[in-house]
Design a protein around this motif. Structure first.
Motif, short mmCIF file in Angstrom:
data_model
loop_
_atom_site.label_atom_id
_atom_site.label_comp_id
_atom_site.label_asym_id
_atom_site.label_seq_id
_atom_site.Cartn_x
_atom_site.Cartn_y
_atom_site.Cartn_z
N SER A 1 1.40 0.16 8.70
CA SER A 1 1.01 1.54 8.99
C SER A 1 2.15 2.32 9.64
O SER A 1 2.20 3.56 9.54
CB SER A 1 -0.23 1.57 9.89
N GLU A 2 3.05 1.63 10.32
CA GLU A 2 4.17 2.30 10.97
C GLU A 2 5.15 2.89 9.95
O GLU A 2 5.91 3.80 10.28
CB GLU A 2 4.89 1.34 11.91
N ILE A 3 5.14 2.38 8.74
CA ILE A 3 5.98 2.96 7.68
C ILE A 3 5.50 4.37 7.35
O ILE A 3 6.31 5.28 7.13
CB ILE A 3 5.99 2.06 6.44
N LEU A 4 4.19 4.57 7.33
CA LEU A 4 3.64 5.90 7.09
C LEU A 4 4.06 6.87 8.19
O LEU A 4 4.41 8.02 7.92
CB LEU A 4 2.12 5.83 6.99
N PRO B 1 -1.84 -4.37 -9.00
CA PRO B 1 -1.81 -3.83 -10.37
C PRO B 1 -1.61 -2.31 -10.39
O PRO B 1 -2.16 -1.60 -9.53
CB PRO B 1 -3.19 -4.22 -10.93
N ASN B 2 -0.79 -1.86 -11.33
CA ASN B 2 -0.57 -0.42 -11.55
C ASN B 2 -0.09 0.30 -10.29
O ASN B 2 -0.47 1.45 -10.05
CB ASN B 2 -1.86 0.23 -12.05
N THR B 3 0.73 -0.39 -9.52
CA THR B 3 1.20 0.19 -8.26
C THR B 3 2.68 0.54 -8.29
O THR B 3 3.08 1.62 -7.82
CB THR B 3 0.93 -0.79 -7.10
N PHE B 4 3.50 -0.34 -8.85
CA PHE B 4 4.95 -0.17 -8.78
C PHE B 4 5.51 0.39 -10.08
O PHE B 4 5.08 0.03 -11.18
CB PHE B 4 5.62 -1.49 -8.43
N ASP B 5 6.50 1.26 -9.93
CA ASP B 5 7.13 1.89 -11.10
C ASP B 5 8.18 0.99 -11.74
O ASP B 5 8.38 1.04 -12.95
CB ASP B 5 7.78 3.22 -10.66
N VAL B 6 8.83 0.15 -10.94
CA VAL B 6 9.79 -0.83 -11.44
C VAL B 6 9.65 -2.10 -10.63
O VAL B 6 9.51 -2.04 -9.40
CB VAL B 6 11.25 -0.32 -11.35
N ASP C 1 -1.66 -8.17 6.03
CA ASP C 1 -2.65 -7.19 6.47
C ASP C 1 -2.03 -5.79 6.51
O ASP C 1 -0.95 -5.60 7.08
CB ASP C 1 -3.17 -7.54 7.87
N GLY C 2 -2.70 -4.86 5.90
CA GLY C 2 -2.23 -3.47 5.91
C GLY C 2 -1.37 -3.09 4.73
O GLY C 2 -1.17 -1.89 4.46
N ILE C 3 -0.86 -4.07 3.98
CA ILE C 3 0.01 -3.76 2.84
C ILE C 3 -0.74 -3.08 1.70
O ILE C 3 -0.27 -2.05 1.17
CB ILE C 3 0.75 -5.02 2.35
N PRO C 4 -1.90 -3.59 1.26
CA PRO C 4 -2.60 -2.88 0.18
C PRO C 4 -2.91 -1.43 0.53
O PRO C 4 -2.74 -0.53 -0.31
CB PRO C 4 -3.88 -3.70 0.01
N GLU C 5 -3.35 -1.19 1.76
CA GLU C 5 -3.66 0.17 2.19
C GLU C 5 -2.41 1.04 2.22
O GLU C 5 -2.45 2.22 1.81
CB GLU C 5 -4.31 0.15 3.58
N LEU C 6 -1.30 0.47 2.69
CA LEU C 6 -0.03 1.21 2.71
C LEU C 6 0.36 1.64 1.30
O LEU C 6 0.69 2.81 1.05
CB LEU C 6 1.08 0.34 3.31
N LEU C 7 0.34 0.70 0.36
CA LEU C 7 0.76 1.01 -1.01
C LEU C 7 -0.16 2.02 -1.67
O LEU C 7 0.30 2.91 -2.39
CB LEU C 7 0.82 -0.29 -1.83
N GLN C 8 -1.46 1.90 -1.43
CA GLN C 8 -2.41 2.87 -1.99
C GLN C 8 -2.14 4.27 -1.47
O GLN C 8 -2.17 5.25 -2.23
CB GLN C 8 -3.83 2.44 -1.66
N THR C 9 -1.85 4.36 -0.18
CA THR C 9 -1.58 5.67 0.43
C THR C 9 -0.28 6.26 -0.11
O THR C 9 -0.22 7.46 -0.43
CB THR C 9 -1.50 5.54 1.96
N LEU C 10 0.76 5.43 -0.22
CA LEU C 10 2.04 5.90 -0.74
C LEU C 10 1.91 6.36 -2.19
O LEU C 10 2.46 7.40 -2.58
CB LEU C 10 3.09 4.79 -0.64
N LYS C 11 1.19 5.59 -2.98
CA LYS C 11 1.01 5.93 -4.39
C LYS C 11 0.23 7.24 -4.54
O LYS C 11 0.59 8.10 -5.33
CB LYS C 11 0.27 4.79 -5.10
N ALA C 12 -0.82 7.37 -3.74
CA ALA C 12 -1.64 8.59 -3.81
C ALA C 12 -0.85 9.82 -3.40
O ALA C 12 -1.11 10.93 -3.88
CB ALA C 12 -2.87 8.43 -2.91
N ALA C 13 0.15 9.62 -2.52
CA ALA C 13 0.98 10.73 -2.06
C ALA C 13 2.08 11.08 -3.04
O ALA C 13 2.84 12.03 -2.82
CB ALA C 13 1.58 10.40 -0.70
#
Length: 227
Positions: A209-212, A124-129, A88-100
């Motif tokens: 969310s605490e990572i953000l 999909p289409n989230t990680f660079d490596v 829970d919260g991981i997809p939203e975290l990754l989307q926010t990080l990617k958008a930033a």
């Protein structure tokens, strides 16, 4: 900024599918199986080590491990997305990080083909490596996987600093230490909070969310120093 994430226990809960595959291999070769809730203490160092730990002690040898692996891998390849789910919260975290505009990578001890399939399926289409266990490359906690990620990204990103390593296990803690990177310990994975505290992580988070919040604090400190 580069964030390197462990996969199992950090981004996704894979225990059910790993346990099912290991039990399939054990049963196929005539060995007793385990309860799924026993598997968190068996994982963390790659498939071969998982199989070795799952075997009765008197059968823990390379030949037997490889025999079970022949049953494990085909089964897991077919079923590794059956019960596995992002935390829970991981997809939203990754989307926010990617958008930033942050650079994101995966460093896993799961074999490369399964690592790539699972990451592509859930993120999909989230990680660079995306790197997993590869033949001839030492597994974590050896830091080689971290060096390989940085090397692959260096032509693509002019500034990867700072770099954070995010994981849920003592193996991840040791990897971050070996690579001289700050370790962000996630308490929702396969290790208990008490176990993680023994590794003296730089940061400990109880929800993605605490990572953000952690990164936001870091940015503020950089701006204050620049004044």
């Amino acid at each position: 900024m580069l964030l390197i994430f462990d996969l199992d226990g950090t981004l996704i809960n894979t225990i059910d599918d790993l346990g099912q595959a290991c039990n399939h291999a054990l049963s196929a070769c005539g060995f007793p199986t385990h309860k799924i809730e026993d598997y968190p203490r068996l994982v963390g160092n790659g498939i071969n080590k998982l199989i070795e730990r799952a075997l009765p002690e008197e059968h823990r040898n390379e030949a037997t491990v490889l025999r079970l692996r022949e049953h494990f891998v085909p089964f897991y390849d077919q079923h590794n997305c059956d019960l596995t789910r992002p935390y829970d919260g991981i997809p939203e975290l990754l989307q926010t990080l990617k958008a930033a505009g942050h650079t994101l990578a995966v460093a896993s001890n799961k074999y490369q083909a399964a690592t790539e399939k699972i990451v592509a399926h859930y993120f999909p289409n989230t990680f660079d490596v995306v790197l997993g266990e590869r033949e001839g490359i030492p597994r974590k906690p050896d830091p080689q996987i971290v060096w390989d990620i940085i090397h692959r990204l260096s032509p693509l990103a002019s500034n990867l600093s700072p770099i954070y390593y995010v994981g849920d296990s003592l193996v991840d803690a040791a990897t971050a230490k070996a690579a001289n990177l700050p370790f962000v310990a996630c308490t929702w994975g396969f290790c208990t909070k008490e176990q993680l505290q023994t590794a003296q992580p730089n940061y400990m988070v109880n929800h993605p969310s605490e990572i953000l919040a952690l990164l936001s604090t870091h940015k503020k400190k950089i701006k204050e120093k620049a004044r």
